[in-house]
Scaffold this motif. Structure first.
Motif, mmCIF file in Angstrom:
data_model
loop_
_atom_site.group_PDB
_atom_site.id
_atom_site.type_symbol
_atom_site.label_atom_id
_atom_site.label_comp_id
_atom_site.label_asym_id
_atom_site.label_seq_id
_atom_site.Cartn_x
_atom_site.Cartn_y
_atom_site.Cartn_z
ATOM 1 N N SER A 186 0.846 -1.199 0.000
ATOM 2 C CA SER A 186 0.000 0.000 0.000
ATOM 3 C C SER A 186 0.881 1.249 0.000
ATOM 4 C CB SER A 186 -0.983 -0.003 1.176
ATOM 5 O OG SER A 186 -0.286 -0.196 2.362
ATOM 6 N N ALA B 63 0.941 4.126 -2.835
ATOM 7 C CA ALA B 63 0.806 5.551 -2.556
ATOM 8 C C ALA B 63 1.932 6.318 -3.230
ATOM 9 C CB ALA B 63 0.822 5.778 -1.048
ATOM 10 N N VAL C 68 -5.334 4.563 1.063
ATOM 11 C CA VAL C 68 -4.076 3.936 1.484
ATOM 12 C C VAL C 68 -3.891 4.110 2.995
ATOM 13 C CG1 VAL C 68 -1.551 4.085 1.314
ATOM 14 C CG2 VAL C 68 -2.950 4.118 -0.757
ATOM 15 N N ARG D 146 -3.487 1.225 5.778
ATOM 16 C CA ARG D 146 -2.333 1.135 6.689
ATOM 17 C C ARG D 146 -2.782 1.180 8.156
ATOM 18 N NH1 ARG D 146 2.797 4.198 5.875
ATOM 19 N NH2 ARG D 146 3.509 2.353 7.017
#
Ligand code: ADP
Length: 631
Positions: A419, A423, A436, A440
């Protein structure tokens, strides 16, 4: 009163019944001379005795005169023994009619003067040489302040010898068995710290003391001539045995919890009343003692019977053992009752039955204790087996958890790194950033959950506590800085200057504990604010750590539950968490010999106080080795 008829001594009967030829007179002042006693008898003032005993009760100042008339047949042996069997007499004189019609006197002196007795024996025995045929009159003057009854016996030489040896053997065996049983129980009570054995030992000691005094050994051995001691020692012994037996029964039977306290009170009242009544009846009027003993023996038969039936009917474990506990008392009580009805009269039978019942009882009580031990040991083995099974299962679970955590961590790390990569690759595309961030955050949340589960697992598995010297002040500063770095809305202040340079503890666990507390303070203060951590050492050497926040607070009703596993308050249900942090924190505090408490006002903030003991051995994480498993 009519003169007693003469007893025919025919020689075929070595132990003739004395009934019908034995008569007695009480001299309340103790001043009556032999001449006066003869006159009293000649004028028919003596009372005939039905059995073989003269029951006179206590005579503090007086004496009793007893008259026998013996008629020896030509075929009968000339040597006979007149024995006074059981009671302890202070003074005894024997007046024997001589062939010329005069009386020869033998003095027994005061309190077992062995040299003046005819035979070295526990009781009194006088040898009668009845050479002359026809009736021989014999008078005995007995004075006693401690005697209860005077049992007489008349034997030919060889029967008497057999009797004497038999009695010595039976009493010797009684004291022997009792001593062994006492030593065993006393040893077990100390070694296993078993109060059941303690009560058994006390019980044996009580009846042994009573018998030692009652059977005359107490002053035969020259211990004391003190009347009070002589009169009260048996009662003290019996009372002691009574107390011990009642507590033995309370301990032995598994009574319902509700009943046990009431029973303790009842048992105490019964024993105290018993002791008081015995003391009163001896002090106020010793003559009521026989009445008291007969009624008490009645109670002794009926109370255990009723209690046993009651306990058995209510299904209390060991209810039937109640009767076992009181067995010899029931035998003795039945004998006393039978004696009062004239069914048992021989002292010898009475004494033997009593001694046998007492020995049998002590052996029985011991068997009951051993049986209980065996049962407890069986239960212990069963429990140990179950514990080992549970441990095995826990180990499997723990293994599974570690495997799962390990397996889940790798995909989580892949999701997190990918992720981030996503990004970075799309940094111009602003619309992807929130998604994202969300991914996270969820990954972080999952990792946190796994961490907490692992910490709990570590706490419940073996070798959890690894103490070593820890600089607590430094640890606090480090943890505070770490937690501060994750938040901008809160200000964490630490005061940990007064701590000792080093304490004994598990640095890893202490870190988990401090992090939990500080993270909770941050977590549950959503509007930010001050968080103050203070660590101090108090007068007793305990370390106190306070964590205060200005957050949402905890309602009073929830305060007692927040340290339970998976518990969360209603206020924070929407916030992320699993309810394990405080549970773990409390466990860590306890492992360090301390605890944790919380004060809080809803909407104003909370204060958590952890106490740690520097000397870890004071904590409850360790148990002193113990032999105690019988109670
Ligand atoms: P978690 O934080 O994962 O829910 P904890 O065991 O750490 O689990 O806490 C249990 C509960 O105690 C929390 O859910 C919360 O309701 C309450 N709590 C703990 N610390 C605080 C605090 N500083 N202020 C208010 N409530 C708290």
């Amino acid at each position: 009163m009519a003169h007693a008829t003469a007893l025919g001594l025919d020689g075929s009967n070595g132990h003739p019944s004395l009934a019908g030829h034995l008569s007695w007179l009480i001299d309340p002042t103790g001043q009556m001379t032999f001449k006066q006693a003869l006159e009293q008898n000649n004028s028919g003032h003596f009372f005939s005795v039905k059995g073989e005993d003269v029951a006179l009760g206590f005579l503090p100042n007086g004496a009793v005169w007893v008259h026998f008339s013996l008629n020896r047949e030509a075929s009968a042996p000339t040597v006979w023994w007149l024995a006074i069997l059981l009671d302890t007499l202070d003074h005894i004189d024997l007046y024997i009619e001589q062939p010329d019609g005069s009386f020869g006197v033998k003095h027994g002196g005061r309190v077992f003067p062995l040299a003046q007795r005819e035979l070295d024996w526990r009781a009194y025995a006088f040898q009668l040489d009845l050479k002359r045929q026809g009736v021989c009159n014999i008078y005995v003057r007995a004075a006693s302040i401690g005697a209860f009854r005077i049992p007489f016996g008349l034997w030919v030489d060889k029967d008497f010898e057999r009797y004497r040896t038999g009695e010595n053997f039976s009493i010797g065996m009684f004291f022997g068995v009792m001593c062994v049983a006492f030593l065993l129980s006393a040893f077990r009570s100390l070694y296993y710290r078993s109060s059941l054995d303690g009560f058994n030992a006390l019980y044996i000691l009580g009846i042994e003391t009573a018998n030692f005094a009652m059977f005359g050994y107490f002053h035969q051995t020259g211990l004391s001539e003190n009347f009070l001691l002589r009169a009260y020692l048996p009662s003290i012994g019996v009372a002691l045995a009574c107390i011990a037996l009642i507590w033995f029964v309370l301990k032995l039977i598994v009574w319902p919890n509700l009943l046990i306290r009431r029973l303790n009170v009842i048992a105490s009242i019964i024993t105290i009343t018993y002791v008081l009544i015995v003391i009163l009846s001896m002090t106020v009027s010793p003559r009521i003692l026989p009445m008291w003993i007969v009624s008490l023996s009645g109670l002794m038969v009926f109370v255990p019977l009723v209690a046993t039936l009651w306990a058995t009917r209510r299904g209390w474990q060991y209810g039937r053992l109640f009767i076992v506990a009181f067995f010899p008392h029931i035998v003795l009580a039945l004998l006393i009752q039978a004696g009062s009805l004239g069914l048992v009269s021989g002292t010898w039978e009475f004494l033997n039955a009593y001694l046998l019942a007492a020995v049998f009882h002590v052996v029985l009580l011991f068997a009951v204790i051993l049986n209980r031990d065996a049962e407890l040991k069986r239960m212990k083995i069963e429990l140990e087996w179950q514990i080992s099974r549970l441990n095995e299962e826990m180990n499997h679970q723990s293994l599974f958890l570690r495997m799962l955590t390990h397996e889940v961590r790798t995909p989580l790390a892949i999701i997190d790194s990918n992720s981030q990569l996503l990004a970075m690759q799309n940094h111009e595309n602003n619309s992807i950033a929130p998604q994202v961030a969300q991914i996270r955050a969820s990954v972080a949340q999952l990792s946190e959950l796994l961490n907490r589960c692992l910490s709990q697992d570590r706490l419940t598995s073996f070798n959890l506590f690894e103490p070593s010297p820890v600089d607590l002040g430094e640890l606090i500063t480090t943890v505070a800085a770490e937690v501060q770095s994750k938040t901008e809305d809160h200000l964490i202040t630490c005061h940990a200057e007064n701590l000792p340079k080093s304490i004994t503890g598990d640095a890893g666990l202490l870190k988990i504990m401090l992090t939990n507390l500080l993270e909770n303070a941050v977590h549950y203060s959503p509007d930010g604010g001050n968080i103050i951590l203070t660590a101090n050492i108090d007068m007793t050497g305990k370390i106190l750590i306070d964590v205060c926040d200005e957050g949402v607070g905890i309602e009073e009703a929830a305060l007692k539950s927040i340290f339970e596993c998976y518990y969360r308050t209603q206020q924070v249900e929407s916030a992320v968490g699993v309810g394990l942090g405080l549970y773990i924190t409390k466990k860590i505090a306890q492992l360090h010999g301390g605890d944790i408490v919380c004060e809080s006002v809803l909407g104003e903030g909370s204060r958590f106080r952890v106490t740690l003991t520097q000397d870890r051995s004071l904590g409850n994480g360790q148990h002193a080795p113990s032999h105690r498993y019988f109670e």
